[in-house]
Design an enzyme around this catalytic site. Structure first.
Site, PDB file in Angstrom:
ATOM      1  N   ASP A   1       0.852  -1.196   0.000  1.00  0.00           N
ATOM      2  CA  ASP A   1       0.000   0.000   0.000  1.00  0.00           C
ATOM      3  C   ASP A   1       0.887   1.245   0.000  1.00  0.00           C
ATOM      4  OD1 ASP A   1      -2.311   1.555   0.252  1.00  0.00           O
ATOM      5  OD2 ASP A   1      -2.452   1.286   2.432  1.00  0.00           O
TER       6      ASP A   1
ATOM      7  N   ASP B   1      -8.785   3.611  -2.845  1.00  0.00           N
ATOM      8  CA  ASP B   1      -9.779   4.124  -1.897  1.00  0.00           C
ATOM      9  C   ASP B   1     -11.012   4.699  -2.581  1.00  0.00           C
ATOM     10  OD1 ASP B   1      -8.040   3.263  -0.024  1.00  0.00           O
ATOM     11  OD2 ASP B   1      -7.232   5.234   0.462  1.00  0.00           O
TER      12      ASP B   1
ATOM     13  N   GLU C   1       2.668   5.247  -3.786  1.00  0.00           N
ATOM     14  CA  GLU C   1       2.660   6.262  -4.860  1.00  0.00           C
ATOM     15  C   GLU C   1       3.971   7.029  -4.957  1.00  0.00           C
ATOM     16  OE1 GLU C   1       0.256   5.800  -2.671  1.00  0.00           O
ATOM     17  OE2 GLU C   1      -1.221   4.896  -3.982  1.00  0.00           O
TER      18      GLU C   1
HETATM   19  O1  MIG Z   1      -3.912   5.932   4.563  1.00  0.00           O
HETATM   20  O2  MIG Z   1      -3.832   0.671   5.615  1.00  0.00           O
HETATM   21  O3  MIG Z   1      -5.898   2.084   0.256  1.00  0.00           O
HETATM   22  O4  MIG Z   1      -6.986  -0.095   1.558  1.00  0.00           O
HETATM   23  O5  MIG Z   1      -7.106   0.003   4.360  1.00  0.00           O
HETATM   24  C1  MIG Z   1      -4.732   4.823   4.421  1.00  0.00           C
HETATM   25  C2  MIG Z   1      -4.985   1.416   5.760  1.00  0.00           C
HETATM   26  C3  MIG Z   1      -3.876   3.604   4.297  1.00  0.00           C
HETATM   27  C4  MIG Z   1      -5.027   2.905   2.312  1.00  0.00           C
HETATM   28  C5  MIG Z   1      -5.477   1.722   1.537  1.00  0.00           C
HETATM   29  C6  MIG Z   1      -6.561   1.022   2.286  1.00  0.00           C
HETATM   30  C7  MIG Z   1      -6.060   0.606   3.643  1.00  0.00           C
HETATM   31  C8  MIG Z   1      -5.549   1.829   4.414  1.00  0.00           C
HETATM   32  N1  MIG Z   1      -4.529   2.521   3.639  1.00  0.00           N
END
Ligand code: MIG
Length: 841
Positions: free
Chosen positions: A446, A524, A449
């Site tokens: 995650d 998201d 980016e």
């Molecule tokens: O700033 O890990 O897209 O699926 O549950 C949020 C917590 C961070 C973003 C991800 C989301 C995940 C969440 N993450």
């Protein structure tokens, strides 16, 4: 002032005190660094007229597969990789660059030397220099140095408007003419309609922290564009091979001009000719790589939330699936709260005191476990990953070459590994040992980016340095490939750690070529009906961009879905490559039973359908791994000459046989569906329809409108609670009368043994003589030496309402034959046949 205060309060509520404090000090620090190292953010864009254009041609030469064309203001290197694939590079220097020095490219999987020789000739006329292959001509105008790509009859496929351009500040651009009825596709993950024409798209991977329809950019940009025009007769693709911050303008500034540009780097693009977009996708994925076949369990149902914890909650979830609700499920995802203070590669000792024990028990019940891993490593010298990273010198730095870049994410201040460095990727991959050792089955990357918390910018400042495979460069160049290289480091690590198992990596960010390393989910989204619809154009365009293994957070990440919304989303999800329900920290659980009846039963029935579909879907995955053809396809991919399909984005094809038309409106129990040419059977009622036609269908909550193309042979398995639950004793072949071919791919579902022939590929050939008498002929041929467990087939022939007069398998009469309860199908029970003939009097 009140603004800052409310921002602060919101920050503290969402992030906690420490992270908010780190966020504020981060802003102050960045200001200092900006003063020292230069500004950050998109640089001002030169005017169109300020670009240096090629100018007239002075000479041309040919060397190997490359034609160098020297112009007044620079030179082209045009490289013929295949008859329908040409690389265009333009350099502003008047001296021709050596065509042999090909810079490293992250998207490209197949280097020049791996392409077989390509025949072409160069013809000079009074006004042009033209390169001709067996498929296409690339014509360069002598007066202007502008390019045009033509088919062999001289029709324009794609042509320059102002063409390529360089600006002394380092910007590069290319202006193309838009054809009158042109539609555009691709560009990776976007929150817009299927047809990309008429707006601008930024090339800068961004964490939107929940996106809205039409918001741009979001997590995963790709610089690949597909064009379709001349009533579907011309289709092509362009890969702009430049990772710098950039943008595509597809008729926004000027309705008849498309452009792509970047703030630095080379003007280099690959031109791929179709005219079929299936050919374009196939070539494009030959160039940038294809996914490797995932293990079968990944195709099952996944359940996630932010975050299932502590351990007891996870155990209860597992029991809810297996013992309470009997809803099939293959995988549980653990989000950031499993970690100790958000430190990657650690476990919270109180919430998860015994991860190995927990995972062993989950395995026992047939669950796999995927855990989340973010790139940010907490700046804490007592934390083993941070310590090791500092020792190994893996973190990104400022231009002084000493100061580590530090930015706040969940754990507070973090350092960030430089994934563009091969040494760092190796280090990162090895970290996963602590997770594979306790039995973790897959990894969810995650925030790559990369995302950093703070209003001044949601990512690294531009001047942060990266290795870029030893060349060195700044974040403007490395940003877009950061996530892809993180996924690469992860998957390469998993391959070293568990060489016999197919690795599973999910990534949020990526770039062209990321399909080689990971699947991705669309980040998201929101629990709204509009975003349920949006899933379709998003996934269809990702598939056309080469990344086929994708799926949304079913039910929506942000916000709490109604039972109806979740059920409708799930019904669509059954036909999407990656099927996972997930929700945010701030919302209630979104599980198949969260809304009680009637939703639970409908949800269960559709997840069961997903499991029955596995042989069919797995075959579509295998096809995709072979050819790049996506699993979820826009209708235009199969019906390119039908202009009604060119902008159609509220229904889709799943594999070769299914047309899915999900309900996308609250309260709706009917919807209109477009059926392209041919006969289509309603999956639920067996009623045949003839296309092209717009039809109205019943769509009660109990079912998703679903059609099967005549001539299809659809292999379905038995219902199960999870992949590998028990031996399958039978496979059902659903036959939809008509003429067609089908495939079925089978193997052990998790190792690489298929690469040594341990698979079975079945070809079905179905021909139908409408009669009278009606006669069906089904041939079955296999290759490969894998032996599935089952020995028998149940053959269901749809759309017929009486028992046949004769039915034989390899000449022997079939004993068991019955009319289905519906009265619209018959069932036959046979062994491993080669030729099945069924005839009605
Ligand atoms: O700033 O890990 O897209 O699926 O549950 C949020 C917590 C961070 C973003 C991800 C989301 C995940 C969440 N993450």
């Amino acid at each position: 002032m009140p603004n800052i205060l409310s921002l602060l309060l919101r920050g503290i509520k969402q992030l906690g005190l420490v992270t908010t404090w780190d966020s504020i000090t981060y802003q102050m620090r960045q200001k200092r660094y900006q003063a020292r190292f230069g500004s950050s953010g998109p640089s001002s864009r030169p005017a169109k007229s300020d670009y240096l254009r090629p100018g007239h041609i002075t000479s041309h030469t040919r060397q190997g597969r490359t034609v160098t064309i020297t112009c007044a203001n620079g030179s082209y290197a045009l490289t013929l990789l295949a008859p329908d694939l040409i690389r265009v590079r333009f350099h502003p220097t008047p001296t021709p660059q050596s065509p042999l020095s090909i810079p490293h490219s992250y998207p490209i999987a197949k280097p020049d030397d791996d392409w077989p020789p390509c025949d072409f000739h160069v013809v000079e006329t009074e006004a042009t220099v033209e390169i001709k292959t067996s498929r296409l001509a690339c014509r360069v105008a002598k007066a202007s140095g502008k390019l045009a790509f033509l088919d062999l009859e001289g029709n324009v496929v794609n042509e320059d408007e102002a063409g390529v351009g360089y600006h002394p500040a380092g910007h590069v651009i290319c202006h193309k003419r838009i054809q009158p009825d042109e539609h555009f596709y691709g560009l990776g993950e976007r929150t817009c309609r299927l047809d990309r024409r008429g707006r601008r798209y930024e090339m800068w991977n961004t964490d939107p922290q929940t996106y809205q329809p039409d918001q741009d950019p979001i997590h995963l940009c790709m610089p690949v564009l597909l064009g379709l025009h001349s009533r579907g007769r011309q289709g092509y693709g362009i890969l702009f091979d430049n990772t710098f911050r950039g943008r595509f303008d597809l008729g926004a500034s000027r309705a008849d001009v498309a452009s792509f540009e970047a703030e630095g780097g080379e003007l280099c693009y690959y031109f791929i000719y179709g005219p079929a977009l299936t050919t374009v996708v196939e070539r494009y994925t030959e160039l940038t790589g294809r996914m490797t076949l995932p293990p079968l369990w990944v195709l099952g149902y996944h359940q996630s939330r932010w975050s299932y914890c502590p351990e007891a909650r996870v155990r209860k979830l597992a029991a809810d699936f297996r013992e309470v609700h009997h809803v099939p499920c293959d995988c549980i995802h653990l989000d950031i709260h499993y970690m100790d203070g958000y430190r990657c590669f650690t476990w919270d000792p109180e919430r998860f005191p015994d991860p190995a024990g927990l995972i062993a028990d989950l395995h026992e019940q047939g669950f796999k476990v995927i855990v989340i891993i973010d790139p940010g490593i907490k700046t804490d010298r007592r934390y083993w990953v941070c310590k090791s990273g500092l020792e190994q010198d893996v973190f990104c730095k400022y231009p002084d070459g000493k100061t580590l870049f530090k930015g706040p994410v969940w754990p507070g201040n973090c350092y960030f590994p430089d994934f563009t460095n091969p040494r760092v990727r190796a280090w990162w991959g090895d970290l996963y040992k602590v997770l594979t050792d306790v039995g973790v089955d897959g990894v969810w990357n995650d925030m790559n980016e990369p995302s950093v918390f703070g209003p001044l910018g949601t990512t690294f400042p531009d001047f942060v340095r990266h290795d870029l495979e030893g060349r060195g460069g700044d974040h403007v160049e490395a940003h877009n490939v950061y996530g892809m290289q993180m996924a690469r480091a992860t998957v390469e690590g998993l391959m070293r750690l568990r060489p016999d198992e197919r690795p599973v990596v999910i990534t949020r960010s990526g770039w062209a070529g990321v399909q080689r390393y990971a699947l991705s989910w669309t980040g998201d989204n929101e629990a709204t009906w509009e975003q349920l619809w949006l899933t379709m154009p998003m996934l269809m365009n990702l598939g056309l961009s080469g990344l086929a293994h994708t799926g949304p957070d079913v039910g929506g990440f942000s916000g709490f879905a109604t039972g109806e919304l979740f059920t409708r989303w799930l019904q669509m999800g059954v036909f999407l490559p990656f099927l996972r329900a997930h929700t945010s920290l701030h919302d209630p659980d979104q599980e198949p039973w969260s809304w009680g009846e009637p939703y639970l039963s409908v949800n269960r029935r559709h997840i069961e359908l997903r499991y029955r579909l596995l042989p069919y879907l797995y075959t579509a995955f295998w096809q995709c791994a072979q050819t790049g053809l996506p699993i979820v396809r826009p209708l235009l991919l199969a019906f390119q000459d039908d202009t009604a399909t060119h902008t159609l984005d509220d229904q889709f094809l799943c594999g070769d046989a299914f047309l899915v038309a999900p309900v996308i409106e609250e309260g709706a129990t009917r919807r209109s569906v477009y059926l392209p040419a041919g006969v289509w059977y309603d999956f639920w009622t067996d009623e045949p329809f003839r296309g092209p036609a717009h039809i109205e269908v019943e769509a009660p909550l109990e079912r998703v409108p679903l059609f099967v193309r005549a001539g299809s042979v659809v292999p379905l398995g038995s219902p199960m609670q999870y992949v590998g639950e028990g031996p399958a004793d039978r496979l059902t072949l659903h036959v939809y009368p008509g003429d067609g071919e089908g495939q079925l791919y089978e193997d052990d579902g998790h190792t690489w043994a298929f690469q040594n022939g341990n698979y079975r590929l079945t070809h079905f050939i179905l021909s139908t003589d409408e009669g009278p008498p009606l006669r069906l002929d089904l041939r079955r041929q296999t290759e490969g030496h894998y032996e599935p467990e089952y020995r028998d087939f149940e053959v269901v022939i749809h759309g017929v309402d009486r028992l046949p007069h004769t039915a034989t398998a390899d000449g022997e009469p079939i004993e068991q034959c019955e009319l289905d309860d519906s009265g619209h199908a018959i069932r036959l029970y046979v062994g491993l046949f080669a030729c099945l003939i069924v005839e009605w009097a």
